[in-house]
Design a protein around this motif. Structure first.
Motif, PDB file in Angstrom:
ATOM      1  N   ALA A 255       0.828  -1.204   0.000  1.00 32.71           N
ATOM      2  CA  ALA A 255       0.000   0.000   0.000  1.00 32.71           C
ATOM      3  C   ALA A 255       0.864   1.258   0.000  1.00 32.71           C
ATOM      4  O   ALA A 255       0.592   2.220  -0.733  1.00 32.71           O
ATOM      5  CB  ALA A 255      -0.935  -0.003   1.220  1.00 32.71           C
ATOM      6  N   GLY A 256       1.928   1.253   0.810  1.00 28.73           N
ATOM      7  CA  GLY A 256       2.831   2.400   0.831  1.00 28.73           C
ATOM      8  C   GLY A 256       3.547   2.577  -0.493  1.00 28.73           C
ATOM      9  O   GLY A 256       3.755   3.712  -0.960  1.00 28.73           O
ATOM     10  N   ALA A 257       3.916   1.462  -1.120  1.00 26.68           N
ATOM     11  CA  ALA A 257       4.571   1.540  -2.421  1.00 26.68           C
ATOM     12  C   ALA A 257       3.628   2.086  -3.481  1.00 26.68           C
ATOM     13  O   ALA A 257       4.046   2.837  -4.378  1.00 26.68           O
ATOM     14  CB  ALA A 257       5.076   0.157  -2.833  1.00 26.68           C
ATOM     15  N   ALA A 258       2.341   1.727  -3.402  1.00 30.23           N
ATOM     16  CA  ALA A 258       1.367   2.238  -4.367  1.00 30.23           C
ATOM     17  C   ALA A 258       1.223   3.749  -4.237  1.00 30.23           C
ATOM     18  O   ALA A 258       1.210   4.477  -5.252  1.00 30.23           O
ATOM     19  CB  ALA A 258       0.016   1.556  -4.154  1.00 30.23           C
ATOM     20  N   LEU A 259       1.097   4.242  -3.001  1.00 30.83           N
ATOM     21  CA  LEU A 259       1.024   5.693  -2.808  1.00 30.83           C
ATOM     22  C   LEU A 259       2.302   6.369  -3.284  1.00 30.83           C
ATOM     23  O   LEU A 259       2.263   7.421  -3.945  1.00 30.83           O
ATOM     24  CB  LEU A 259       0.778   6.012  -1.334  1.00 30.83           C
ATOM     25  CG  LEU A 259       0.810   7.507  -0.967  1.00 30.83           C
ATOM     26  CD1 LEU A 259      -0.338   8.244  -1.629  1.00 30.83           C
ATOM     27  CD2 LEU A 259       0.766   7.707   0.544  1.00 30.83           C
ATOM     28  N   SER A 260       3.436   5.769  -2.970  1.00 34.50           N
ATOM     29  CA  SER A 260       4.720   6.344  -3.367  1.00 34.50           C
ATOM     30  C   SER A 260       4.852   6.397  -4.887  1.00 34.50           C
ATOM     31  O   SER A 260       5.357   7.381  -5.442  1.00 34.50           O
ATOM     32  CB  SER A 260       5.867   5.528  -2.769  1.00 34.50           C
ATOM     33  OG  SER A 260       5.792   5.507  -1.358  1.00 34.50           O
ATOM     34  N   ALA A 261       4.401   5.345  -5.568  1.00 35.28           N
ATOM     35  CA  ALA A 261       4.472   5.320  -7.029  1.00 35.28           C
ATOM     36  C   ALA A 261       3.638   6.448  -7.624  1.00 35.28           C
ATOM     37  O   ALA A 261       4.060   7.109  -8.592  1.00 35.28           O
ATOM     38  CB  ALA A 261       4.001   3.968  -7.547  1.00 35.28           C
ATOM     39  N   ALA A 262       2.449   6.677  -7.049  1.00 28.48           N
ATOM     40  CA  ALA A 262       1.618   7.779  -7.536  1.00 28.48           C
ATOM     41  C   ALA A 262       2.301   9.132  -7.312  1.00 28.48           C
ATOM     42  O   ALA A 262       2.285  10.008  -8.192  1.00 28.48           O
ATOM     43  CB  ALA A 262       0.261   7.745  -6.831  1.00 28.48           C
ATOM     44  N   CYS A 263       2.917   9.293  -6.153  1.00 26.71           N
ATOM     45  CA  CYS A 263       3.621  10.554  -5.857  1.00 26.71           C
ATOM     46  C   CYS A 263       4.812  10.738  -6.791  1.00 26.71           C
ATOM     47  O   CYS A 263       5.069  11.855  -7.267  1.00 26.71           O
ATOM     48  CB  CYS A 263       4.079  10.568  -4.405  1.00 26.71           C
ATOM     49  SG  CYS A 263       2.733  10.685  -3.201  1.00 26.71           S
ATOM     50  N   LEU A 264       5.549   9.661  -7.053  1.00 26.35           N
ATOM     51  CA  LEU A 264       6.698   9.751  -7.954  1.00 26.35           C
ATOM     52  C   LEU A 264       6.260  10.108  -9.371  1.00 26.35           C
ATOM     53  O   LEU A 264       6.935  10.874 -10.073  1.00 26.35           O
ATOM     54  CB  LEU A 264       7.458   8.428  -7.953  1.00 26.35           C
ATOM     55  CG  LEU A 264       8.217   8.089  -6.667  1.00 26.35           C
ATOM     56  CD1 LEU A 264       8.703   6.642  -6.697  1.00 26.35           C
ATOM     57  CD2 LEU A 264       9.394   9.030  -6.470  1.00 26.35           C
ATOM     58  N   LEU A 280       2.238  13.302   3.716  1.00 24.22           N
ATOM     59  CA  LEU A 280       0.937  12.634   3.627  1.00 24.22           C
ATOM     60  C   LEU A 280       1.061  11.166   4.011  1.00 24.22           C
ATOM     61  O   LEU A 280       0.226  10.629   4.764  1.00 24.22           O
ATOM     62  CB  LEU A 280       0.398  12.771   2.199  1.00 24.22           C
ATOM     63  CG  LEU A 280      -0.909  12.012   1.896  1.00 24.22           C
ATOM     64  CD1 LEU A 280      -2.044  12.559   2.737  1.00 24.22           C
ATOM     65  CD2 LEU A 280      -1.249  12.100   0.412  1.00 24.22           C
ATOM     66  N   GLY A 281       2.095  10.503   3.514  1.00 24.60           N
ATOM     67  CA  GLY A 281       2.284   9.091   3.834  1.00 24.60           C
ATOM     68  C   GLY A 281       2.504   8.855   5.315  1.00 24.60           C
ATOM     69  O   GLY A 281       1.965   7.894   5.890  1.00 24.60           O
ATOM     70  N   VAL A 282       3.306   9.706   5.953  1.00 27.21           N
ATOM     71  CA  VAL A 282       3.542   9.565   7.392  1.00 27.21           C
ATOM     72  C   VAL A 282       2.247   9.754   8.164  1.00 27.21           C
ATOM     73  O   VAL A 282       1.952   9.003   9.114  1.00 27.21           O
ATOM     74  CB  VAL A 282       4.610  10.574   7.855  1.00 27.21           C
ATOM     75  CG1 VAL A 282       4.694  10.607   9.380  1.00 27.21           C
ATOM     76  CG2 VAL A 282       5.966  10.215   7.265  1.00 27.21           C
ATOM     77  N   ALA A 283       1.451  10.746   7.771  1.00 29.04           N
ATOM     78  CA  ALA A 283       0.187  10.996   8.467  1.00 29.04           C
ATOM     79  C   ALA A 283      -0.764   9.810   8.325  1.00 29.04           C
ATOM     80  O   ALA A 283      -1.398   9.378   9.305  1.00 29.04           O
ATOM     81  CB  ALA A 283      -0.467  12.266   7.919  1.00 29.04           C
ATOM     82  N   ILE A 284      -0.868   9.259   7.114  1.00 24.67           N
ATOM     83  CA  ILE A 284      -1.746   8.107   6.905  1.00 24.67           C
ATOM     84  C   ILE A 284      -1.241   6.900   7.691  1.00 24.67           C
ATOM     85  O   ILE A 284      -2.014   6.212   8.375  1.00 24.67           O
ATOM     86  CB  ILE A 284      -1.840   7.764   5.402  1.00 24.67           C
ATOM     87  CG1 ILE A 284      -2.540   8.894   4.646  1.00 24.67           C
ATOM     88  CG2 ILE A 284      -2.583   6.450   5.196  1.00 24.67           C
ATOM     89  CD1 ILE A 284      -2.532   8.714   3.137  1.00 24.67           C
ATOM     90  N   GLY A 285       0.064   6.636   7.602  1.00 25.52           N
ATOM     91  CA  GLY A 285       0.621   5.490   8.307  1.00 25.52           C
ATOM     92  C   GLY A 285       0.437   5.581   9.806  1.00 25.52           C
ATOM     93  O   GLY A 285       0.064   4.595  10.465  1.00 25.52           O
ATOM     94  N   ALA A 305       7.539   1.949   3.780  1.00 24.18           N
ATOM     95  CA  ALA A 305       7.594   1.941   2.318  1.00 24.18           C
ATOM     96  C   ALA A 305       7.622   3.356   1.755  1.00 24.18           C
ATOM     97  O   ALA A 305       8.360   3.648   0.807  1.00 24.18           O
ATOM     98  CB  ALA A 305       6.400   1.162   1.759  1.00 24.18           C
ATOM     99  N   VAL A 306       6.819   4.228   2.339  1.00 21.69           N
ATOM    100  CA  VAL A 306       6.798   5.624   1.872  1.00 21.69           C
ATOM    101  C   VAL A 306       8.160   6.273   2.064  1.00 21.69           C
ATOM    102  O   VAL A 306       8.668   6.969   1.166  1.00 21.69           O
ATOM    103  CB  VAL A 306       5.698   6.407   2.612  1.00 21.69           C
ATOM    104  CG1 VAL A 306       5.847   7.909   2.368  1.00 21.69           C
ATOM    105  CG2 VAL A 306       4.314   5.942   2.175  1.00 21.69           C
ATOM    106  N   LEU A 307       8.774   6.048   3.214  1.00 14.83           N
ATOM    107  CA  LEU A 307      10.051   6.711   3.502  1.00 14.83           C
ATOM    108  C   LEU A 307      11.181   6.169   2.635  1.00 14.83           C
ATOM    109  O   LEU A 307      12.019   6.944   2.152  1.00 14.83           O
ATOM    110  CB  LEU A 307      10.396   6.551   4.986  1.00 14.83           C
ATOM    111  CG  LEU A 307       9.456   7.278   5.957  1.00 14.83           C
ATOM    112  CD1 LEU A 307       9.916   7.083   7.400  1.00 14.83           C
ATOM    113  CD2 LEU A 307       9.376   8.766   5.644  1.00 14.83           C
ATOM    114  N   VAL A 308      11.214   4.855   2.402  1.00 17.15           N
ATOM    115  CA  VAL A 308      12.322   4.315   1.615  1.00 17.15           C
ATOM    116  C   VAL A 308      12.181   4.673   0.140  1.00 17.15           C
ATOM    117  O   VAL A 308      13.173   4.711  -0.599  1.00 17.15           O
ATOM    118  CB  VAL A 308      12.459   2.790   1.767  1.00 17.15           C
ATOM    119  CG1 VAL A 308      12.745   2.420   3.199  1.00 17.15           C
ATOM    120  CG2 VAL A 308      11.244   2.049   1.242  1.00 17.15           C
TER     121      VAL A 308
END
Length: 367
Positions: A255-264, A280-285, A305-308
């Motif tokens: 899930a974190g990778a999916a959000l990260s991919a969209a942000c990238l 945003l990822g930190v807040a959701i997590g 996942a968001v941070l890495v």
């Protein structure tokens, strides 16, 4: 004026201790990233994750947790600095050293008063040794120094935010007390559980030697993180609670990778978008992690996942490949660990299963 006051009071009424905690974590992570870049950290995401994981509801707890993280990092780094040159060139030597240190570290992380320091003692040793095997030409002291600097950067950032919050926001929205750790001198089930983690870490040495995969240090982090379950959940062995954590780690990472991919995709290399996505990822997590449900560990792994993936070592370069490699390494660690757990479950002594409420899914220390 009365309308403005009413709106303000309505907003204040919606704030809770959980809301404050989420804000603390977001600010702490962003400050950790800034500090890590300022000191030239090689793995800025590790500093950001320290800024996230060290945070507790009161400054005294945060500072103590941060100090334990630093002490464990320094001790593990110094051991690696002295021992790695002797074993890094030998598969058997490095695997044996990894197994012994990993077993001792996780056992004490499960049973000791200063468990967090013991956890990072083993984690740092494993990360430095795997980094040395991956890139043998790099000076070992550089590996150790950068791990310490990144940990200090994240810890200082987190402690600063926590102290300010304790003196201000937490006066109105205090956090619930943290339960005391479980302390025991000898726990056979915990030792057997820790030995399985040590074996999985030793197998990572074999993977590193055979396949030359990048960023396998994150695999070691993943192994020790999911094995860190409360000792009361080990009555029937660690297969059930750890497998549940593995499943939650997998879901959270995806899930974190999916959000990260969209942000990238949206960022196209622009740092402000990456920073906004990180916040945003930190807040959701953190909101998932603080929930009343049984899958809180998903939130921790979502944030990982968001941070890495969204925290590059240099925003100027915008290279996301290291983040992708680190995420893949997390999944590799999970794949190595599960067969070890299955073998231990079938070969180990049979015990009555624990009740579902005592499966030990809650994280006692955290990475």
């Amino acid at each position: 004026m009365n309308r403005i006051a009413a709106i303000w009071n309505a907003l204040i009424a919606r704030i809770s201790p959980r809301t404050v905690d989420i804000g603390e974590c977001v600010v702490s992570v962003l400050l950790a990233i800034l500090v890590a870049h300022a000191i030239g950290g090689d793995n800025v995401a590790w500093a950001a994750f320290a800024g996230y994981m060290v945070m507790r509801g009161h400054a005294s707890e945060t500072v103590l947790r941060g100090l334990l993280r630093i002490v464990g990092t320094v001790a593990g780094g110094l051991l690696a600095l002295g021992l790695a040159p002797l074993v890094a060139t030998s598969w058997m030597g490095s695997a044996l050293a990894m197994m012994v240190v990993g077993t001792l570290s996780l056992y004490r992380a499960l049973t000791a008063r200063r468990a967090y320091a013991w956890l990072f003692f083993g984690l740092t040793f494993a990360m430095v040794l795997l980094d040395k095997i991956e890139t043998p030409a790099t000076a070992l002291d550089q590996f150790v120094l950068t791990r310490i600097l990144e940990t200090v950067a994240g810890t200082v950032a987190c402690a600063t935010v926590s102290i300010v919050s304790t003196l201000t926001l937490r006066r109105r929205w205090p956090a619930p007390p943290t339960p005391p750790p479980v302390i025991t001198l000898w726990h056979p089930a915990a030792f057997r559980h820790a030995a399985q983690a040590g074996l999985a870490l030793a197998l990572l040495i074999g993977v590193a030697r055979a396949l030359a995969l990048p960023a396998l240090a994150q695999s070691a982090v993943g192994v020790m993180a999911v094995m860190l379950v409360p000792v009361h959940g080990l009555g029937a062995g660690g297969l059930v609670p750890v497998s549940a954590r593995l499943a939650q780690r997998f879901v959270g990472c995806l899930a974190g990778a999916a959000l990260s991919a969209a942000c990238l995709f949206l960022a196209q290399g622009h740092a402000p978008v990456l920073v906004a996505g990180t916040a945003l990822g930190v807040a959701i997590g953190r909101s998932i992690e603080n929930g009343p449900h049984s899958y809180r560990y998903v939130g921790t792994q979502f944030t990982l996942a968001v941070l890495v993936m969204l925290v590059p070592d240099s925003y100027a370069d915008g290279d996301v490949l290291p983040g992708v490699e680190r995420l893949i390494a997390v999944l590799i660690g999970m794949a190595v660990l599960e067969p070890v757990l299955l073998a231990g479950h079938w070969l180990g002594p049979r015990r009555l299963p624990v009740t579902p409420s005592r499966q030990g899914l809650d994280e006692p220390g955290g990475v």
